[in-house]
Design a protein around this motif. Sequence first.
Motif, PDB file in Angstrom:
ATOM      1  N   ASP A  22       0.827  -1.216   0.000  1.00  0.00           N
ATOM      2  CA  ASP A  22       0.000   0.000   0.000  1.00  0.00           C
ATOM      3  C   ASP A  22       0.859   1.263   0.000  1.00  0.00           C
ATOM      4  N   GLY A  23       1.967   1.226  -0.757  1.00  0.00           N
ATOM      5  CA  GLY A  23       2.825   2.389  -0.897  1.00  0.00           C
ATOM      6  C   GLY A  23       3.818   2.608   0.230  1.00  0.00           C
ATOM      7  N   VAL A  24       3.868   1.701   1.189  1.00  0.00           N
ATOM      8  CA  VAL A  24       4.756   1.843   2.355  1.00  0.00           C
ATOM      9  C   VAL A  24       5.793   0.713   2.332  1.00  0.00           C
ATOM     10  N   PRO A  25       7.084   1.049   2.480  1.00  0.00           N
ATOM     11  CA  PRO A  25       8.112   0.000   2.468  1.00  0.00           C
ATOM     12  C   PRO A  25       8.154  -0.791   3.781  1.00  0.00           C
ATOM     13  N   PHE A  26       8.322  -2.093   3.633  1.00  0.00           N
ATOM     14  CA  PHE A  26       8.479  -3.012   4.762  1.00  0.00           C
ATOM     15  C   PHE A  26       9.510  -4.058   4.394  1.00  0.00           C
ATOM     16  N   SER A  42       8.873 -12.340  10.672  1.00  0.00           N
ATOM     17  CA  SER A  42       9.028 -11.073  11.386  1.00  0.00           C
ATOM     18  C   SER A  42       8.760  -9.961  10.383  1.00  0.00           C
ATOM     19  N   VAL A  43       8.254  -8.828  10.869  1.00  0.00           N
ATOM     20  CA  VAL A  43       7.971  -7.691  10.005  1.00  0.00           C
ATOM     21  C   VAL A  43       8.729  -6.482  10.547  1.00  0.00           C
ATOM     22  N   LEU A  44       9.438  -5.809   9.641  1.00  0.00           N
ATOM     23  CA  LEU A  44      10.199  -4.611   9.988  1.00  0.00           C
ATOM     24  C   LEU A  44       9.695  -3.457   9.126  1.00  0.00           C
ATOM     25  N   ASP A  45       9.834  -2.246   9.641  1.00  0.00           N
ATOM     26  CA  ASP A  45       9.433  -1.100   8.833  1.00  0.00           C
ATOM     27  C   ASP A  45      10.544  -0.787   7.825  1.00  0.00           C
ATOM     28  N   GLY A  46      10.358   0.262   7.032  1.00  0.00           N
ATOM     29  CA  GLY A  46      11.299   0.597   5.979  1.00  0.00           C
ATOM     30  C   GLY A  46      12.692   0.956   6.458  1.00  0.00           C
ATOM     31  N   SER A  47      12.832   1.362   7.715  1.00  0.00           N
ATOM     32  CA  SER A  47      14.152   1.655   8.275  1.00  0.00           C
ATOM     33  C   SER A  47      14.719   0.464   9.057  1.00  0.00           C
ATOM     34  N   LYS A  48      14.079  -0.689   8.882  1.00  0.00           N
ATOM     35  CA  LYS A  48      14.481  -1.966   9.501  1.00  0.00           C
ATOM     36  C   LYS A  48      14.325  -1.986  11.015  1.00  0.00           C
ATOM     37  N   THR A  49      13.363  -1.217  11.517  1.00  0.00           N
ATOM     38  CA  THR A  49      12.996  -1.301  12.925  1.00  0.00           C
ATOM     39  C   THR A  49      11.991  -2.434  13.074  1.00  0.00           C
ATOM     40  N   MET A  50      12.259  -3.358  13.988  1.00  0.00           N
ATOM     41  CA  MET A  50      11.397  -4.516  14.187  1.00  0.00           C
ATOM     42  C   MET A  50      10.019  -4.071  14.666  1.00  0.00           C
ATOM     43  N   LEU A  51       8.978  -4.512  13.977  1.00  0.00           N
ATOM     44  CA  LEU A  51       7.600  -4.239  14.394  1.00  0.00           C
ATOM     45  C   LEU A  51       7.020  -5.429  15.141  1.00  0.00           C
ATOM     46  N   SER A  68      -3.211  -5.538  13.796  1.00  0.00           N
ATOM     47  CA  SER A  68      -3.827  -4.521  12.947  1.00  0.00           C
ATOM     48  C   SER A  68      -3.988  -3.205  13.710  1.00  0.00           C
ATOM     49  N   ASP A  69      -3.495  -2.122  13.082  1.00  0.00           N
ATOM     50  CA  ASP A  69      -3.602  -0.808  13.728  1.00  0.00           C
ATOM     51  C   ASP A  69      -4.078   0.257  12.736  1.00  0.00           C
ATOM     52  N   GLY A  70      -4.734  -0.185  11.666  1.00  0.00           N
ATOM     53  CA  GLY A  70      -5.247   0.759  10.682  1.00  0.00           C
ATOM     54  C   GLY A  70      -4.181   1.381   9.804  1.00  0.00           C
ATOM     55  N   GLY A  71      -3.000   0.782   9.769  1.00  0.00           N
ATOM     56  CA  GLY A  71      -1.930   1.278   8.919  1.00  0.00           C
ATOM     57  C   GLY A  71      -1.004   2.276   9.573  1.00  0.00           C
ATOM     58  N   THR A  72      -1.106   2.454  10.889  1.00  0.00           N
ATOM     59  CA  THR A  72      -0.212   3.379  11.584  1.00  0.00           C
ATOM     60  C   THR A  72       1.231   2.872  11.542  1.00  0.00           C
ATOM     61  N   LYS A  73       1.453   1.616  11.961  1.00  0.00           N
ATOM     62  CA  LYS A  73       2.776   0.992  11.906  1.00  0.00           C
ATOM     63  C   LYS A  73       2.774  -0.211  10.985  1.00  0.00           C
ATOM     64  N   PHE A  74       1.712  -0.991  11.043  1.00  0.00           N
ATOM     65  CA  PHE A  74       1.619  -2.236  10.290  1.00  0.00           C
ATOM     66  C   PHE A  74       0.900  -2.027   8.963  1.00  0.00           C
ATOM     67  N   PRO A  75       1.083  -2.941   8.018  1.00  0.00           N
ATOM     68  CA  PRO A  75       0.344  -2.837   6.759  1.00  0.00           C
ATOM     69  C   PRO A  75      -1.169  -2.814   7.012  1.00  0.00           C
ATOM     70  N   LYS A  76      -1.893  -2.096   6.172  1.00  0.00           N
ATOM     71  CA  LYS A  76      -3.342  -1.992   6.325  1.00  0.00           C
ATOM     72  C   LYS A  76      -4.049  -3.292   5.970  1.00  0.00           C
ATOM     73  N   GLY A  77      -3.474  -4.054   5.045  1.00  0.00           N
ATOM     74  CA  GLY A  77      -4.109  -5.279   4.575  1.00  0.00           C
ATOM     75  C   GLY A  77      -3.675  -6.501   5.363  1.00  0.00           C
TER      76      GLY A  77
END
Length: 108
Positions: A22-26, A42-51, A68-77
């Motif tokens: 959804d346009g956000v790097p992970f 494991s899922v990390l954000d675009g700066s490789k911070t562990m989520l 699920s957090d509505g796309g705040t940190k995690f993917p929306k889907g």
Amino acid sequence: MKTYKIQVNNASPTQEISVTLDGVPFYIKLSYLDRPGAWYMSVLDGSKTMLVEGIRVIEFYPLLAQYSDGGTKFPKGSLIVAALSYPPVTELGRDSLGVDWNLYYISN
């Protein structure tokens, strides 16, 4: 709603996959552990911070549903592992993810 296949390399039991959801790097890290005989994600954000770390990959189950957090940190889907055929021709194992089973992202 769209479904995207995330390319998994079945030759490697440990891998890091760069994806844009959804346009956000992970980054998605997948590891196969022999002792339990299972894949873990494991899922990390675009700066490789562990989520989130160490989610057991279960077939046909939305792997990030509890995060699920509505796309705040995690993917929306949803991230889900599904078989290419039904009934599956193999169990989800070390050599079948990326072959008979695939990782998909379903956008909301």
